[in-house]
Design an enzyme around this catalytic site. Structure first.
Site, PDB file in Angstrom:
ATOM      1  N   ARG A   8     -83.037  21.308 -59.916  1.00 12.92           N
ATOM      2  CA  ARG A   8     -83.336  20.018 -60.562  1.00 12.92           C
ATOM      3  C   ARG A   8     -84.838  19.742 -60.622  1.00 12.92           C
ATOM      4  NH1 ARG A   8     -79.440  21.501 -61.467  1.00 12.92           N
ATOM      5  NH2 ARG A   8     -77.348  20.740 -61.170  1.00 12.92           N
ATOM      6  N   SER A  65     -75.124  11.688 -61.923  1.00 18.42           N
ATOM      7  CA  SER A  65     -75.415  11.810 -60.486  1.00 18.42           C
ATOM      8  C   SER A  65     -76.724  11.087 -60.163  1.00 18.42           C
ATOM      9  CB  SER A  65     -75.536  13.287 -60.098  1.00 18.42           C
ATOM     10  OG  SER A  65     -74.331  13.959 -60.389  1.00 18.42           O
ATOM     11  N   GLU A 100     -82.192  11.088 -58.411  1.00 20.66           N
ATOM     12  CA  GLU A 100     -82.409  12.062 -59.493  1.00 20.66           C
ATOM     13  C   GLU A 100     -83.038  11.404 -60.725  1.00 20.66           C
ATOM     14  OE1 GLU A 100     -79.675  15.113 -62.116  1.00 20.66           O
ATOM     15  OE2 GLU A 100     -79.277  14.978 -59.984  1.00 20.66           O
TER      16      GLU A 100
END
Length: 353
Positions: free
Chosen positions: A162, A241, A345
């Site tokens: 990520r 998420s 995130e």
């Protein structure tokens, strides 16, 4: 510049959370030249600049953004053999569908992920055993430091979980185009790598299945978790998420394992996945759930999704501050229970956890 320009423009409708105050000015650019011109103008005048693609990874403060918000609405999908080039503003889910129709494997398990193509290398978007870093060959970007368009090969993108060079230097690069090398496997998917996907498909890890079947199965799995956008379903008024899965050193994991035994009893094994030498990834969703934040948690206008503990959602009347209060509560609760600090995130604008 023949771009659309609005003053005191609402930004909430441009995000999947549907949250955030207005921007001083909103520009919508539909060509690479328009994007570059808008970025240069902001840089030359010292005006703060906010880039918006699909808005699926943005948490914008209630006060909004003082500066220029640039909505990248470029379009274009070019397929030549197994080579794919996407304009940054292209809708990612549409692009995935096109590659599946063309019989090309490599991104079929990334179906249903909201947002634009230009955001995929920034986050190194991944799900269900695939990450874009394994198929991206190069990224065409405008470099705000050198004031020129550059082509960044995969090896120079610094991809990790990520993360990427583009995320590490958010003020430097503006992604314009993303190029991929896909695989012609005679209509079959890439080898299925993710256990949940393999179970749903009724195959073993490493097997291949028809591309359309892989894509449809992933879409069904995502829908079941509220991870496919639906204006009527508040569980999808989210950024997907909200927290990344923690990656722990061996020493950190040993401490965590002891905390799990202390809290949940001996014999309870937390999720653990290899994440490189001396590192283990565990599940943020598991941590949240075992800390007492179950599906649907909350009584206010921002709550945990009823379908997935990893998604924080706007139930229709939330403010960004409502959302952040819930996020902070979850972070504090998980830290108190297991000694792990979750990291958000989505990108925050004008606010922080």
């Amino acid at each position: 510049m023949h771009v659309q320009e609005l003053q005191d423009a609402p930004l909430a409708p441009l995000t999947t959370f549907r949250l955030g105050g207005p921007a001083t000015r909103l520009i919508t650019a539909t060509t690479d030249d328009e994007v570059i011109a808008a970025v240069r103008e902001a840089d030359d005048s010292g005006t703060p600049l906010l880039l918006i693609g699909g808005g699926s990874n943005l948490v914008i403060g209630d006060k909004g953004f003082e500066g220029t918000a640039l909505r990248i609405a470029t379009r274009g999908i070019a397929l030549e053999g197994t080579a794919l080039e996407l304009a940054a503003g292209e809708v990612w889910t549409d692009a995935v569908a096109r590659t599946v129709e063309a019989g090309l494997a490599g991104i079929e398990c990334l179906a249903g992920i909201p947002g634009s193509a230009g955001a995929t290398p920034i986050q190194n978007v991944g799900a269900y055993g695939q990450e874009v870093s394994s198929t991206i060959t190069e990224v065409v970007a405008y470099d705000r430091r050198t004031r020129e368009t550059v082509v960044v090969p995969n090896a120079d993108c610094a991809f990790s979980y990520r993360h990427s060079r583009f995320k590490a230097e958010p003020e430097r690069f503006v992604v314009l185009r993303v190029r991929f090398a896909l695989e012609d496997a005679s209509g079959l998917s890439a080898p299925v790598r993710y256990a949940e996907t393999a179970r749903a498909l009724g195959v073993g890890p490493g097997d291949r299945v028809p591309l359309a079947e892989a894509r449809e199965t992933v879409l069904e799995l995502r829908s079941g978790k509220g991870m496919v956008l639906d204006a009527e379903d508040h569980d999808t008024w989210s950024a997907g998420s909200f927290f990344t899965n923690p990656i722990l050193t061996d020493e950190e994991f040993a401490v965590f394992y002891a905390r799990v035994a202390e809290r949940l009893g001996e014999g309870v094994n937390p999720p653990a996945y290899p994440a490189g030498e001396g590192r283990t990834k565990t599940s943020a969703a598991w941590l949240i759930d075992k800390s007492g934040f179950t599906k649907g948690y909350g009584t206010g206008p921002a709550r945990i999704s009823t379908k997935h503990t990893l998604a924080l959602t706007n139930r229709g009347a939330a403010t960004t501050e409502d959302l952040l209060a819930l996020a902070r509560e979850v972070v504090a609760g998980v830290h108190a229970a297991f000694g792990i600090t979750l990291v958000n995130e989505p990108v925050t604008v004008g606010v922080s956890l």
